[in-house]
Design a protein around this motif. Structure first.
Motif, PDB file in Angstrom:
ATOM      1  N   MET A 278      47.516  16.753 -25.374  1.00 41.01           N
ATOM      2  CA  MET A 278      48.396  16.517 -26.518  1.00 41.01           C
ATOM      3  C   MET A 278      48.444  15.029 -26.843  1.00 41.01           C
ATOM      4  O   MET A 278      48.337  14.185 -25.974  1.00 41.01           O
ATOM      5  CB  MET A 278      49.818  16.980 -26.183  1.00 41.01           C
ATOM      6  N   VAL A 279      48.636  14.720 -28.127  1.00 40.70           N
ATOM      7  CA  VAL A 279      48.732  13.319 -28.517  1.00 40.70           C
ATOM      8  C   VAL A 279      50.043  12.733 -27.989  1.00 40.70           C
ATOM      9  O   VAL A 279      51.091  13.353 -28.085  1.00 40.70           O
ATOM     10  CB  VAL A 279      48.669  13.195 -30.061  1.00 40.70           C
ATOM     11  N   ASP A 280      49.964  11.531 -27.413  1.00 42.01           N
ATOM     12  CA  ASP A 280      51.142  10.876 -26.872  1.00 42.01           C
ATOM     13  C   ASP A 280      51.908  10.209 -28.019  1.00 42.01           C
ATOM     14  O   ASP A 280      51.411   9.270 -28.655  1.00 42.01           O
ATOM     15  CB  ASP A 280      50.668   9.831 -25.851  1.00 42.01           C
ATOM     16  N   ALA A 281      53.126  10.691 -28.294  1.00 46.79           N
ATOM     17  CA  ALA A 281      53.898  10.183 -29.426  1.00 46.79           C
ATOM     18  C   ALA A 281      54.252   8.707 -29.269  1.00 46.79           C
ATOM     19  O   ALA A 281      54.601   8.031 -30.224  1.00 46.79           O
ATOM     20  CB  ALA A 281      55.164  11.006 -29.611  1.00 46.79           C
ATOM     21  N   ALA A 282      54.167   8.174 -28.039  1.00 46.73           N
ATOM     22  CA  ALA A 282      54.518   6.775 -27.822  1.00 46.73           C
ATOM     23  C   ALA A 282      53.437   5.835 -28.350  1.00 46.73           C
ATOM     24  O   ALA A 282      53.694   4.683 -28.640  1.00 46.73           O
ATOM     25  CB  ALA A 282      54.747   6.523 -26.334  1.00 46.73           C
ATOM     26  N   VAL A 283      52.193   6.337 -28.462  1.00 50.93           N
ATOM     27  CA  VAL A 283      51.091   5.501 -28.925  1.00 50.93           C
ATOM     28  C   VAL A 283      50.748   5.897 -30.350  1.00 50.93           C
ATOM     29  O   VAL A 283      50.185   6.944 -30.599  1.00 50.93           O
ATOM     30  CB  VAL A 283      49.840   5.684 -28.025  1.00 50.93           C
ATOM     31  N   ALA A 284      51.149   5.043 -31.317  1.00 51.59           N
ATOM     32  CA  ALA A 284      50.928   5.416 -32.712  1.00 51.59           C
ATOM     33  C   ALA A 284      49.480   5.181 -33.109  1.00 51.59           C
ATOM     34  O   ALA A 284      48.922   4.124 -32.870  1.00 51.59           O
ATOM     35  CB  ALA A 284      51.860   4.603 -33.604  1.00 51.59           C
ATOM     36  N   ARG A 285      48.861   6.203 -33.697  1.00 45.36           N
ATOM     37  CA  ARG A 285      47.526   6.050 -34.284  1.00 45.36           C
ATOM     38  C   ARG A 285      47.751   5.611 -35.736  1.00 45.36           C
ATOM     39  O   ARG A 285      48.589   6.172 -36.431  1.00 45.36           O
ATOM     40  CB  ARG A 285      46.789   7.390 -34.215  1.00 45.36           C
ATOM     41  N   THR A 286      46.982   4.603 -36.171  1.00 45.62           N
ATOM     42  CA  THR A 286      47.130   4.131 -37.550  1.00 45.62           C
ATOM     43  C   THR A 286      46.265   4.973 -38.465  1.00 45.62           C
ATOM     44  O   THR A 286      45.079   5.176 -38.181  1.00 45.62           O
ATOM     45  CB  THR A 286      46.659   2.671 -37.665  1.00 45.62           C
ATOM     46  N   VAL A 287      46.846   5.445 -39.558  1.00 45.18           N
ATOM     47  CA  VAL A 287      46.096   6.325 -40.465  1.00 45.18           C
ATOM     48  C   VAL A 287      46.238   5.859 -41.919  1.00 45.18           C
ATOM     49  O   VAL A 287      47.221   5.212 -42.276  1.00 45.18           O
ATOM     50  CB  VAL A 287      46.567   7.799 -40.352  1.00 45.18           C
ATOM     51  N   SER A 288      45.232   6.188 -42.734  1.00 47.30           N
ATOM     52  CA  SER A 288      45.310   5.969 -44.178  1.00 47.30           C
ATOM     53  C   SER A 288      44.927   7.276 -44.855  1.00 47.30           C
ATOM     54  O   SER A 288      44.130   8.047 -44.305  1.00 47.30           O
ATOM     55  CB  SER A 288      44.349   4.858 -44.618  1.00 47.30           C
ATOM     56  N   ILE A 289      45.484   7.497 -46.051  1.00 42.51           N
ATOM     57  CA  ILE A 289      45.223   8.769 -46.747  1.00 42.51           C
ATOM     58  C   ILE A 289      44.754   8.479 -48.173  1.00 42.51           C
ATOM     59  O   ILE A 289      45.539   8.022 -49.020  1.00 42.51           O
ATOM     60  CB  ILE A 289      46.490   9.659 -46.758  1.00 42.51           C
ATOM     61  N   LEU A 290      43.479   8.720 -48.414  1.00 44.02           N
ATOM     62  CA  LEU A 290      42.914   8.564 -49.759  1.00 44.02           C
ATOM     63  C   LEU A 290      43.073   9.907 -50.470  1.00 44.02           C
ATOM     64  O   LEU A 290      42.651  10.932 -49.949  1.00 44.02           O
ATOM     65  CB  LEU A 290      41.419   8.217 -49.679  1.00 44.02           C
ATOM     66  N   GLY A 291      43.688   9.888 -51.645  1.00 46.21           N
ATOM     67  CA  GLY A 291      43.948  11.152 -52.345  1.00 46.21           C
ATOM     68  C   GLY A 291      45.233  11.780 -51.823  1.00 46.21           C
ATOM     69  O   GLY A 291      45.317  12.998 -51.658  1.00 46.21           O
ATOM     70  N   ALA A 292      46.244  10.934 -51.590  1.00 49.94           N
ATOM     71  CA  ALA A 292      47.480  11.391 -50.938  1.00 49.94           C
ATOM     72  C   ALA A 292      48.283  12.361 -51.804  1.00 49.94           C
ATOM     73  O   ALA A 292      49.104  13.117 -51.280  1.00 49.94           O
ATOM     74  CB  ALA A 292      48.342  10.191 -50.563  1.00 49.94           C
ATOM     75  N   THR A 293      48.074  12.346 -53.118  1.00 48.67           N
ATOM     76  CA  THR A 293      48.871  13.214 -53.997  1.00 48.67           C
ATOM     77  C   THR A 293      48.220  14.574 -54.234  1.00 48.67           C
ATOM     78  O   THR A 293      48.763  15.403 -54.956  1.00 48.67           O
ATOM     79  CB  THR A 293      49.074  12.530 -55.365  1.00 48.67           C
ATOM     80  N   GLY A 294      47.049  14.800 -53.655  1.00 44.28           N
ATOM     81  CA  GLY A 294      46.353  16.071 -53.858  1.00 44.28           C
ATOM     82  C   GLY A 294      46.775  17.117 -52.842  1.00 44.28           C
ATOM     83  O   GLY A 294      47.680  16.907 -52.023  1.00 44.28           O
ATOM     84  N   SER A 295      46.076  18.244 -52.899  1.00 46.74           N
ATOM     85  CA  SER A 295      46.387  19.366 -52.026  1.00 46.74           C
ATOM     86  C   SER A 295      46.123  19.005 -50.552  1.00 46.74           C
ATOM     87  O   SER A 295      47.000  19.192 -49.685  1.00 46.74           O
ATOM     88  CB  SER A 295      45.536  20.547 -52.490  1.00 46.74           C
ATOM     89  N   VAL A 296      44.965  18.441 -50.248  1.00 47.10           N
ATOM     90  CA  VAL A 296      44.665  18.042 -48.872  1.00 47.10           C
ATOM     91  C   VAL A 296      45.570  16.869 -48.458  1.00 47.10           C
ATOM     92  O   VAL A 296      46.086  16.821 -47.342  1.00 47.10           O
ATOM     93  CB  VAL A 296      43.169  17.647 -48.720  1.00 47.10           C
TER      94      VAL A 296
END
Ligand code: NDP
Length: 391
Positions: free
Chosen positions: A1-19
């Motif tokens: 499981m992903v450890d919630a204490a270690v934040a992974r940095t993410v970016s979202i291209l097309g954030a307003t779409g369905s995906v």
């Protein structure tokens, strides 16, 4: 499981779409396991501003430069840096993040997605046009930069989960499942009269309008064969399609000993997205669970290449290679738009794509610049066909 204490940095291209919305939903549910660097949209300022505020993004980019002031105003006081135009989309992809969702629809997604690949990010790839138009370039750049491309499309995501990259020579066949779309059992006469509302009403999946129409013509499956060919180097002749109306089994890999490994799940894009978000780990996801006893039975059959000529057309474009898949994709985008706008009928979509391919003929496509020029020419050609009176 992903450890919630270690934040992974993410970016979202097309954030307003369905995906994009499904990705944001997972990020918001993850209680700080992910820190959001950048989000993008094309024209939807209100949706982008809400997304950026909800997840505390550092950068928000709107593709349409005329919306910059609106975005600034919508994010006033939020401490979020704003950008606009194509350069801003590229900047969103270039800003440092461990993981990036490439979910811009169409060829507009190519440049930012390539920017993310070139800086070596983990790229969750929903924008199938990137591989359809520039698959060789993307895979080559990923090898060079060390970027990991994780397919988001449910079929490819399924195959990724059961594909043995260490024993590619032991793979006999890849099988992509297809729901068959809303016209799986429709007659040609019914398809000729189909309205945009009927075409976008997918029986199992909730998706953006363009991909929903592609599912109805089955061009989506044709594009997916091209996509699979780049992601899984087994040769196009080993990639098959089987119609599976229930959308429970998403993809399968058959090995030389006769074993077939499959990934199953409810038709909810949050499952493949959650897989990519936590990869190489697994994290809890909210998708409905499969109750196989309640489902009772599932079915499979061969695709009907007669009623769905897009399948053969896409396969021919793949075999021809070079510029043909670029032309196929661009012509299809224009024809789908034309259908949604009421300019052409449903069956005219694939006819227009075929005519564009014939008119433009084969040729090479190597750099992103080549691809952009071919894309433009194919759009012009397809637009002329679509806007021709009395089809
Ligand atoms: P949507 O149409 O729902 O969303 C598209 C997103 O891209 C929106 O954020 C939109 O912004 C943005 N966008 C559109 N045009 C441009 C442009 N010219 N420049 C920059 N951004 C733009 O699409 P989906 O989420 O359905 O699909 C996204 C991609 O994922 C597609 O390539 C699709 O084939 C693929 N995919 C989708 C699946 C699904 O279930 N939906 C499944 C598998 C793959 P705005 O809202 O402002 O217009």
């Amino acid at each position: 499981m992903v450890d919630a204490a270690v934040a992974r940095t993410v970016s979202i291209l097309g954030a307003t779409g369905s995906v994009g919305a499904s990705t944001l939903d997972l990020v918001k549910r993850a209680n700080g396991a992910y820190r959001v660097e950048a989000v993008t949209a094309h024209t939807n300022v209100a949706g982008l501003a809400k997304a950026a505020r909800d997840v505390g993004a550092r950068f928000a980019a709107i593709g349409d430069p005329s919306r910059y002031d609106d975005l600034k105003q919508a994010l006033d006081g939020a401490g979020i840096v704003c950008g606009a135009g194509r350069e801003a989309l590229d900047e969103a992809a270039q800003r440092p993040s461990d993981w990036i969702m490439a979910a811009i629809v169409g060829t507009a997604g190519l440049s930012p997605t390539l920017a993310a690949v070139r800086r070596g990010a983990i790229v969750a790839l929903a924008n199938k046009e990137a591989l359809v138009c520039a698959g060789a370039l993307f895979m080559q750049e990923a090898r060079r930069s060390g970027s990991t491309i994780l397919p988001v499309d449910s079929e490819h995501n399924a195959i990724h989960q059961v594909f043995d990259y260490a024993r590619i020579d032991a793979v006999e066949r890849l099988i992509l499942t297809a729901s068959g779309g809303p016209f799986r059992q429709a007659s040609l006469a019914e398809m000729r009269d189909a309205t945009p509302e009927q075409a976008v009403a997918h029986p199992n999946w909730s998706m953006g309008a363009k991909i929903s129409v592609d599912s109805a013509t089955m061009m989506n499956k044709g594009l997916e064969v091209i996509e699979a060919c780049h992601l899984f180097p087994v040769g196009q002749e080993r990639i098959e399609i089987v119609v599976h109306p229930e959308s429970i089994v998403h993809g399968m890999v058959e090995y030389v000993d006769g074993s077939v490994l499959a990934q199953l799940g409810a038709p909810d894009m949050r499952t493949p997205i959650a897989y990519t978000l936590a990869w190489p780990d697994r994290a809890a996801g909210p998708s409905p669970r499969l109750d196989l006893a309640e489902i009772g039975s599932i079915s499979f059959c061969s695709p009907d290449f007669g009623r769905f000529p897009a399948l053969g057309l896409a396969r021919s474009a793949l075999v021809a290679g070079g510029r043909s898949p670029v032309v196929l994709n661009a012509a299809n985008e224009i024809a789908v738009r034309g259908f949604l706008d009421g300019a052409i009928g449903f069956l005219d979509i694939v006819d227009a794509v075929e005519e564009t391919l014939e008119r433009m003929g084969p040729g090479r496509a190597e750099s992103l610049e080549d691809i952009a020029a071919i894309d433009l020419e194919a759009r012009r050609c397809s637009r002329a066909i679509v806007s021709r009176p009395a089809r």
